[in-house]
Motif scaffolding. Structure first.
Motif, PDB file in Angstrom:
ATOM      1  N   ILE A  91      27.285  41.067  29.399  1.00 19.90           N
ATOM      2  CA  ILE A  91      27.727  42.086  30.339  1.00 19.90           C
ATOM      3  C   ILE A  91      28.701  41.455  31.323  1.00 19.90           C
ATOM      4  O   ILE A  91      28.448  40.394  31.870  1.00 19.90           O
ATOM      5  N   LYS A  92      29.803  42.137  31.516  1.00 20.63           N
ATOM      6  CA  LYS A  92      30.820  41.635  32.433  1.00 20.63           C
ATOM      7  C   LYS A  92      30.695  42.374  33.758  1.00 20.63           C
ATOM      8  O   LYS A  92      30.757  43.598  33.803  1.00 20.63           O
ATOM      9  N   HIS A  93      30.516  41.635  34.831  1.00 23.49           N
ATOM     10  CA  HIS A  93      30.493  42.270  36.148  1.00 23.49           C
ATOM     11  C   HIS A  93      31.736  41.833  36.926  1.00 23.49           C
ATOM     12  O   HIS A  93      32.423  40.914  36.539  1.00 23.49           O
ATOM     13  N   GLY A  94      31.967  42.510  38.007  1.00 23.81           N
ATOM     14  CA  GLY A  94      33.068  42.114  38.863  1.00 23.81           C
ATOM     15  C   GLY A  94      34.335  42.910  38.636  1.00 23.81           C
ATOM     16  O   GLY A  94      34.330  43.944  37.964  1.00 23.81           O
ATOM     17  N   GLU A  95      35.408  42.396  39.219  1.00 20.83           N
ATOM     18  CA  GLU A  95      36.682  43.108  39.257  1.00 20.83           C
ATOM     19  C   GLU A  95      37.193  43.511  37.874  1.00 20.83           C
ATOM     20  O   GLU A  95      37.052  42.777  36.903  1.00 20.83           O
ATOM     21  N   PHE A  96      37.800  44.663  37.837  1.00 17.83           N
ATOM     22  CA  PHE A  96      38.479  45.104  36.627  1.00 17.83           C
ATOM     23  C   PHE A  96      39.919  44.582  36.674  1.00 17.83           C
ATOM     24  O   PHE A  96      40.547  44.572  37.732  1.00 17.83           O
ATOM     25  N   SER A  97      40.392  44.168  35.542  1.00 12.25           N
ATOM     26  CA  SER A  97      41.767  43.660  35.486  1.00 12.25           C
ATOM     27  C   SER A  97      42.762  44.823  35.386  1.00 12.25           C
ATOM     28  O   SER A  97      42.379  45.961  35.117  1.00 12.25           O
ATOM     29  N   ASP A  98      44.027  44.519  35.590  1.00 14.05           N
ATOM     30  CA  ASP A  98      45.066  45.537  35.435  1.00 14.05           C
ATOM     31  C   ASP A  98      45.065  46.102  34.024  1.00 14.05           C
ATOM     32  O   ASP A  98      45.286  47.298  33.816  1.00 14.05           O
ATOM     33  N   GLU A  99      44.827  45.201  33.093  1.00 15.81           N
ATOM     34  CA  GLU A  99      44.803  45.633  31.689  1.00 15.81           C
ATOM     35  C   GLU A  99      43.669  46.629  31.468  1.00 15.81           C
ATOM     36  O   GLU A  99      43.846  47.662  30.801  1.00 15.81           O
ATOM     37  N   GLU A 100      42.521  46.328  32.062  1.00 15.99           N
ATOM     38  CA  GLU A 100      41.388  47.246  31.930  1.00 15.99           C
ATOM     39  C   GLU A 100      41.691  48.578  32.620  1.00 15.99           C
ATOM     40  O   GLU A 100      41.373  49.639  32.094  1.00 15.99           O
ATOM     41  N   ASP A 101      42.304  48.497  33.772  1.00 17.83           N
ATOM     42  CA  ASP A 101      42.713  49.723  34.480  1.00 17.83           C
ATOM     43  C   ASP A 101      43.582  50.582  33.571  1.00 17.83           C
ATOM     44  O   ASP A 101      43.396  51.791  33.458  1.00 17.83           O
ATOM     45  N   ARG A 102      44.511  49.929  32.961  1.00 13.33           N
ATOM     46  CA  ARG A 102      45.480  50.633  32.130  1.00 13.33           C
ATOM     47  C   ARG A 102      44.780  51.310  30.947  1.00 13.33           C
ATOM     48  O   ARG A 102      45.040  52.468  30.623  1.00 13.33           O
ATOM     49  N   ILE A 103      43.879  50.564  30.336  1.00 10.13           N
ATOM     50  CA  ILE A 103      43.157  51.117  29.181  1.00 10.13           C
ATOM     51  C   ILE A 103      42.305  52.304  29.609  1.00 10.13           C
ATOM     52  O   ILE A 103      42.289  53.344  28.943  1.00 10.13           O
ATOM     53  N   ILE A 104      41.635  52.153  30.728  1.00  9.23           N
ATOM     54  CA  ILE A 104      40.779  53.242  31.207  1.00  9.23           C
ATOM     55  C   ILE A 104      41.612  54.498  31.468  1.00  9.23           C
ATOM     56  O   ILE A 104      41.274  55.598  31.030  1.00  9.23           O
ATOM     57  N   CYS A 105      42.703  54.315  32.161  1.00  8.94           N
ATOM     58  CA  CYS A 105      43.538  55.479  32.490  1.00  8.94           C
ATOM     59  C   CYS A 105      44.112  56.121  31.239  1.00  8.94           C
ATOM     60  O   CYS A 105      44.146  57.355  31.115  1.00  8.94           O
ATOM     61  N   ASN A 106      44.538  55.269  30.355  1.00  9.59           N
ATOM     62  CA  ASN A 106      45.131  55.798  29.129  1.00  9.59           C
ATOM     63  C   ASN A 106      44.106  56.595  28.328  1.00  9.59           C
ATOM     64  O   ASN A 106      44.377  57.696  27.854  1.00  9.59           O
ATOM     65  N   LEU A 107      42.913  56.029  28.218  1.00  6.72           N
ATOM     66  CA  LEU A 107      41.879  56.724  27.464  1.00  6.72           C
ATOM     67  C   LEU A 107      41.400  57.964  28.186  1.00  6.72           C
ATOM     68  O   LEU A 107      41.149  59.003  27.580  1.00  6.72           O
TER      69      LEU A 107
END
Length: 321
Positions: free
Chosen positions: A66-82
């Motif tokens: 399990i990954k905790h902590g800050e989300f990366s820009d890449e993760e932000d981008r994927i989340i928004c895109n999805l």
DNA sequence: AAAAATGGCAACCGCGTCGAC
DNA sequence: AGTCGACGCGGTTGCCATTTT
């Protein structure tokens, strides 16, 4: 007669998990696995917890990697895109982000990412920004729109628009889903993604009055206003319509499309234009509500005109066919 | 310094779906 | 084919921490 409770509510502990409980659960699952039966697990593990609670604790906190902590820009981008593509299918989104849980992403979205977007809500003015995740997307969007086939320009043909939307969407990074994620009929992401494309413009255009005036696509015209003072009674509808303005303009970027009309809630129509440097300047304050976030994403991150409950809009769109 | 407001996150709840019987 | 128990999901709540007044 209501639904039978999944466990004896009176005899189960609720609230935060103690380190001891965590240790018990972790130890048991590592030793014996879940056994495919969460309901029976707490008793076997010696926990006074509901099976659902155990499952949640394990999936969201205790399981390995399990990954905790800050989300990366890449993760932000994927989340928004999805999110733009499939809406709040958090489990599907989580499947694209190893180590992140659906709950994590949901919380992150609700507490931070949404606000981040609100901070960028002055579209299309934001195109002038040259750094950051979302402005990058805007650049992508702008560049794609400007390179789109000229035959679509100025067209009020919804099919043309639809085709263009498709080509634009497909230019974004591909999204793959594992078969297991697609197995459930109710959350069939493949069909959702497929139908989203079909529904996007055509369905909505048919739901709303729209017309093209001087290269400006206008939705919800006078005919849709019924109140005596001339303001539209359906504010939500107006807000929703804003996405069309943006997308139409993006797709038809170039000469002759230098202004854009925006339905601005109770304030009526407002306009934006590009200055000599190609920078968008809005000519009136633009305040978005929380409910407009999805439209903002739709018009910023991937130009996918998809918002609210896509299941419901899907149904509506299919009815129109 | 204290109270109030806000933010962030873990956990809970209810419902839809699946699969076994 | 129908029923029922379990699972999984998404929305919501509650609590604690932090920030603001």
């Amino acid at each position: 007669m209501g639904r039978a409770p999944c466990c004896d509510k009176a005899n189960v502990k609720k609230g935060p998990w103690s380190p001891e409980e965590d240790a018990k659960l972790k130890e048991y699952i590592e030793k014996y696995g879940t056994g495919g039966n969460w309901i029976a697990l707490p008793q076997k593990a010696g926990l006074r917890r509901c099976g659902k609670s155990c499952r949640l604790r394990w999936l969201n906190y205790l399981r390995p990697n399990i990954k905790h902590g800050e989300f990366s820009d890449e993760e932000d981008r994927i989340i928004c895109n999805l999110f733009t593509n499939i809406g709040s299918r958090w489990s599907i989104i989580a499947a694209q982000l190893p180590g992140r849980t659906d709950n994590d992403i949901k919380n992150y979205w609700n507490t931070k990412l949404k606000k981040k977007l609100m901070g960028l809500n002055r579209l299309p003015s934001q195109i002038k920004s040259h750094s950051g995740t979302f402005s990058s997307l805007l650049h992508l969007q702008a560049s794609l729109s400007s390179s789109s086939p000229s035959s679509y320009r100025g067209s009020n043909n919804s099919t043309a628009y639809y085709a263009q939307t498709r080509s634009f969407s497909s230019a974004l990074e591909p999204i793959s889903f594992s078969p297991s994620l697609l197995s459930r009929s109710s959350t069939n992401a493949a069909s959702v993604l497929h139908q989203v494309h079909q529904e996007r413009f055509v369905g909505r255009a048919m739901q709303h009055n729209y017309q093209v005036k001087d290269n400006i696509l206008m939705f919800g015209g006078e005919a849709s206003c019924s109140s005596s003072d001339g303001s539209c009674s359906n504010q939500i509808s107006q807000c929703r319509d804003r996405e069309y303005e943006y997308n139409y303009n993006f797709f038809n970027g170039g000469e002759g499309h230098q202004k854009i009309m925006l339905p601005d809630g109770l304030n009526g129509w407002r306009s934006e234009k590009q200055n000599g440097n190609g920078i968008w300047e809005d000519q009136a304050p633009l305040d978005y509500g929380l409910e407009e976030i999805k439209q903002l994403i739709s018009s910023t991150s991937s130009c996918n005109n998809f918002l609210f409950d896509e299941n419901k809009t899907e149904e509506k769109a299919m009815m129109y066919y």
